[in-house]
Design a protein around this motif. Structure first.
Motif, PDB file in Angstrom:
ATOM      1  N   THR A 320      -7.101  10.967 -33.586  1.00  0.00           N
ATOM      2  CA  THR A 320      -6.961  11.667 -34.863  1.00  0.00           C
ATOM      3  C   THR A 320      -7.254  13.149 -34.650  1.00  0.00           C
ATOM      4  O   THR A 320      -8.360  13.524 -34.253  1.00  0.00           O
ATOM      5  N   ILE A 321      -6.251  13.973 -34.885  1.00  0.00           N
ATOM      6  CA  ILE A 321      -6.374  15.425 -34.726  1.00  0.00           C
ATOM      7  C   ILE A 321      -5.855  16.084 -35.995  1.00  0.00           C
ATOM      8  O   ILE A 321      -4.739  15.787 -36.456  1.00  0.00           O
ATOM      9  N   ASP A 322      -6.672  16.955 -36.578  1.00  0.00           N
ATOM     10  CA  ASP A 322      -6.313  17.631 -37.828  1.00  0.00           C
ATOM     11  C   ASP A 322      -5.922  16.624 -38.914  1.00  0.00           C
ATOM     12  O   ASP A 322      -4.980  16.839 -39.681  1.00  0.00           O
ATOM     13  N   GLY A 323      -6.643  15.507 -38.927  1.00  0.00           N
ATOM     14  CA  GLY A 323      -6.422  14.520 -39.972  1.00  0.00           C
ATOM     15  C   GLY A 323      -5.227  13.619 -39.764  1.00  0.00           C
ATOM     16  O   GLY A 323      -4.933  12.775 -40.609  1.00  0.00           O
ATOM     17  N   ARG A 324      -4.523  13.787 -38.650  1.00  0.00           N
ATOM     18  CA  ARG A 324      -3.338  12.967 -38.386  1.00  0.00           C
ATOM     19  C   ARG A 324      -3.554  12.096 -37.161  1.00  0.00           C
ATOM     20  O   ARG A 324      -4.153  12.528 -36.185  1.00  0.00           O
ATOM     21  N   ARG A 325      -3.048  10.883 -37.231  1.00  0.00           N
ATOM     22  CA  ARG A 325      -3.084   9.975 -36.094  1.00  0.00           C
ATOM     23  C   ARG A 325      -1.871  10.272 -35.212  1.00  0.00           C
ATOM     24  O   ARG A 325      -0.727  10.094 -35.647  1.00  0.00           O
ATOM     25  N   VAL A 326      -2.104  10.761 -33.986  1.00  0.00           N
ATOM     26  CA  VAL A 326      -1.000  11.179 -33.122  1.00  0.00           C
ATOM     27  C   VAL A 326      -1.160  10.570 -31.735  1.00  0.00           C
ATOM     28  O   VAL A 326      -2.276  10.352 -31.252  1.00  0.00           O
ATOM     29  N   GLU A 327      -0.031  10.309 -31.086  1.00  0.00           N
ATOM     30  CA  GLU A 327      -0.043   9.720 -29.746  1.00  0.00           C
ATOM     31  C   GLU A 327       0.012  10.819 -28.693  1.00  0.00           C
ATOM     32  O   GLU A 327       0.879  11.702 -28.725  1.00  0.00           O
ATOM     33  N   GLY A 328      -0.924  10.782 -27.757  1.00  0.00           N
ATOM     34  CA  GLY A 328      -0.858  11.619 -26.571  1.00  0.00           C
ATOM     35  C   GLY A 328      -1.346  13.042 -26.716  1.00  0.00           C
ATOM     36  O   GLY A 328      -1.571  13.720 -25.709  1.00  0.00           O
ATOM     37  N   GLU A 329      -1.516  13.532 -27.931  1.00  0.00           N
ATOM     38  CA  GLU A 329      -1.836  14.944 -28.119  1.00  0.00           C
ATOM     39  C   GLU A 329      -3.165  15.317 -27.474  1.00  0.00           C
ATOM     40  O   GLU A 329      -3.306  16.378 -26.858  1.00  0.00           O
ATOM     41  N   TRP A 330      -4.165  14.474 -27.596  1.00  0.00           N
ATOM     42  CA  TRP A 330      -5.482  14.766 -27.006  1.00  0.00           C
ATOM     43  C   TRP A 330      -5.362  14.929 -25.502  1.00  0.00           C
ATOM     44  O   TRP A 330      -5.969  15.816 -24.908  1.00  0.00           O
ATOM     45  N   TYR A 331      -4.572  14.084 -24.876  1.00  0.00           N
ATOM     46  CA  TYR A 331      -4.428  14.133 -23.413  1.00  0.00           C
ATOM     47  C   TYR A 331      -3.645  15.362 -22.951  1.00  0.00           C
ATOM     48  O   TYR A 331      -3.803  15.810 -21.807  1.00  0.00           O
TER      49      TYR A 331
END
Length: 610
Positions: A320-331
């Motif tokens: 969860t980044i900026d309130g959104r559930r996203v795939e791969g962004e953290w990595y």
């Protein structure tokens, strides 16, 4: 209305669906009894906690109140965590292969109240996409067949169940057959096993490395076979292994922190599927070079390790980044920036078998590269799993979390992988207690003392362990552990058991190595003359101890002990260590337990281990 029953589950995957407006039940006889009472089909949805497309289908369909109402009215809905219940997953996958070759998770299956699959698929979107129908369309079609063409449904279900039963009976017959005098002729020859390297060279992607096209998987069992063949003197296998590991190490499949993702979606190893599984990383440790192994060990230590020393199953692809559930962004962000964000969640199950695989990989890598911390990590995991998952020499827990132990029964994966891991660690550390624990597990496993799931047993659709390209087989691991025990104890019954367990899988591996490569390495070891190397030294820095790092090869068992430890092994019934404590330092090189004169120097040892 929320009559969902998953809120108290041990499985993190099942608990993720506890708020769905679906009347989810856990797998078990009660769900099928309810289906019989109402005369409705059973929807069984299989996935796991870090599965991206499982998350997508949950958001799109299982969170929809209208879908929940349809399922509540016309079906009995069951959720299965494939990591908690691998036997159920294997059976349903076998049935699903009758409908699609694009197998994976989420796995969507429809069963009769008798537990027989009559239709199956994988992910279904909320609206049609190309040739893929919407999930609601699938539900409507299944219900129409159930109510209007019931005879066809029953005929299909019976045919699929019969095929699964016949395949399982054939596998079982191979496992319990008698061993012919002079060895099992079904075991492939050394030449036949080594010829597999040529097959793999022909399927190598010479442009980007690895095998085949997209998607690209790390395939640790296959790489370990290449490592075994290389240690056996196959120079082509050694070069192919080096190229394959380099492709993984230098690609996006390896994260900046050293951990390896589950697979790459493109042929050039780019655009990873970002989840990270314990089994991929643990398996690679057994063959990785020093730098690559150190990165993987760091990932296990820093991300997957619990405070008690055990390792959890996986890390999710989504965060969860900026309130959104996203795939791969953290990595995709730099390490320094990641530290400021919440990391992707963990599948916090401690799986006995996967921890055994990690113990083994860390012990092998630690010994090979002279890395004591890896060995310490292996020991911490071994202690934690033995303490929480093993009682009186038997594996009693397959999966556990901080919320307790799962009721799912242990499988051959748990027994075989843990036994093999404990033996590897025992040989590296000299701790005879670990070998005693492993021997008890092997004795259990060879006797095939595994509970069969009651639903699968009643339906006659238990398949046993199926071949996999990503995880070392528990049956193969059990065979390898038995072969090691034969060398350590002098009891050839273990070698007979090892041959029986692995022979048919190894023959199949010479024809289809991608799914059975792990059996090939064990077959190679069983076909080679047995060699045992015991180094006795009270000084942990004695050069004899380091000199045997490169002695690991198929058919060879290497142990490093102090004189006191040698006495402990001998007292515990490991005859290889009898009368080994009198010389310090000394190395004993034996062939089928007939030993040469003790080597007292590195030069003498080298002459005996050429």
């Amino acid at each position: 209305m929320n009559d969902n029953r998953l809120g108290t589950s041990v499985s993190p995957y099942l608990r993720m669906h506890a708020d769905n407006p679906v009347d989810w039940r856990e797998w078990g006889p009660d769900a099928f009894a309810e289906a019989r009472r109402r005369d409705v089909p059973v929807l069984v949805s299989v996935g796991y906690a870090t599965c991206h497309w499982c998350h997508v289908m949950a958001r799109e369909s299982f969170a929809d109140p209208e879908v929940g109402a349809l399922l509540r009215r016309d079906f009995v809905a069951v959720k299965v965590d494939r990591q908690e219940n691998p036997d159920v997953d294997a059976s349903l996958m076998a049935a699903a292969s009758a409908f699609t070759q694009q197998l994976g998770w989420p796995l969507t299956t429809f069963l009769t109240p008798d537990g027989h699959v009559f239709f199956a698929g994988t992910y279904y979107p909320p609206t049609p996409v190309g040739q893929v129908p919407a999930f609601r369309q699938i539900l409507a079609a299944v219900l129409d067949a159930w109510t209007e063409r019931r005879h066809e449904v029953d005929a299909n279900a019976t045919a699929i169940a019969t095929a699964i039963r016949q395949g399982a009976e054939s596998d079982a017959a191979a496992l319990v057959g008698d061993e012919p005098a002079g060895g099992d002729p079904r075991l492939p020859s050394v030449d036949r096993v080594r010829a597999v390297t040529g097959q793999l060279l022909r399927s190598e992607d010479t442009t980007y490395g690895g095998f085949g096209g997209a998607p690209k998987f790390p395939g640790a069992p296959l790489l370990e076979f290449l490592g075994d063949a290389a240690a056996d003197g196959d120079a082509e296998a050694a070069a192919l292994l080096d190229r394959s590991l380099a492709a993984i190490r230098g690609s996006e499949l390896t994260d900046a922190d050293g951990g390896v993702f589950r697979y790459a979606t493109r042929r050039d190893w780019s655009v990873p599927h970002y989840e990270r599984m314990l089994y991929d990383n643990a398996g690679l440790l057994a063959v990785a070079g020093a730098e690559q192994a150190r990165g993987i060990a760091d990932f296990l230590r820093d991300t997957l390790r619990r405070e008690d020393g055990a390792f959890v199953a996986a890390q999710d692809s989504e965060s969860t980044i900026d309130g959104r559930r996203v795939e791969g962004e953290w990595y995709r962000r730099p390490l320094a920036e990641r530290a400021l964000l919440d990391p992707p969640p963990l599948d916090d199950q401690v799986l006995t078998g996967w921890n055994g695989l990690a113990i083994r990989g860390l012990a092998i890598a630690g010994a090979r590269h002279g890395d004591d911390e890896m060995v310490d990590l292996a020991r911490g995991a071994a202690d934690a799993v033995l303490r929480a998952h093993v009682r009186d020499g038997h594996v009693v827990v397959r999966s556990g979390t901080s919320r307790g132990a799962s009721s799912a029964p242990p499988t051959v994966e748990d027994v075989g992988l843990l036994a093999e891991g404990l033996l590897e660690l025992a040989l590296v550390t000299g701790d005879a207690g670990l070998a005693v624990a492993a021997r008890s597990l092997v004795d259990d496993g060879v006797a095939a003392r595994f509970d069969v799931d009651p639903v699968l047993a009643a339906a006659g659709t238990a398949t046993g362990e199926q071949p996999q390209t990503a995880v070392r087989s528990g049956t193969v691991a059990l065979a390898a552990a038995a072969a090691t025990l034969a060398a350590l104890t002098g009891d050839d019954g273990y070698r007979v058991a090892a041959t029986r367990l692995v022979a048919d899988r190894a023959v199949t591996g010479t024809e289809r190595p991608l799914g059975h490569a792990d059996a090939l390495g064990v077959a190679l070891a069983l076909q080679r003359p047995s060699r045992e190397v015991v180094v006795v030294a009270s000084d942990p820095n004695d050069p004899l101890r380091d000199a045997v790092r490169g002695a690991r090869r198929p058919g060879t068992v290497v142990a490093r002990v102090t004189p006191e430890q040698a006495r402990d092994w001998s007292a515990a019934g490991f005859a290889l260590f009898d009368e080994r404590a009198s010389l310090d330092p000394a190395a004993f090189v034996c062939h089928d337990r007939v030993c040469a004169l003790p080597a007292r120097s590195v030069t003498e040892l080298a002459a005996q281990t050429v």
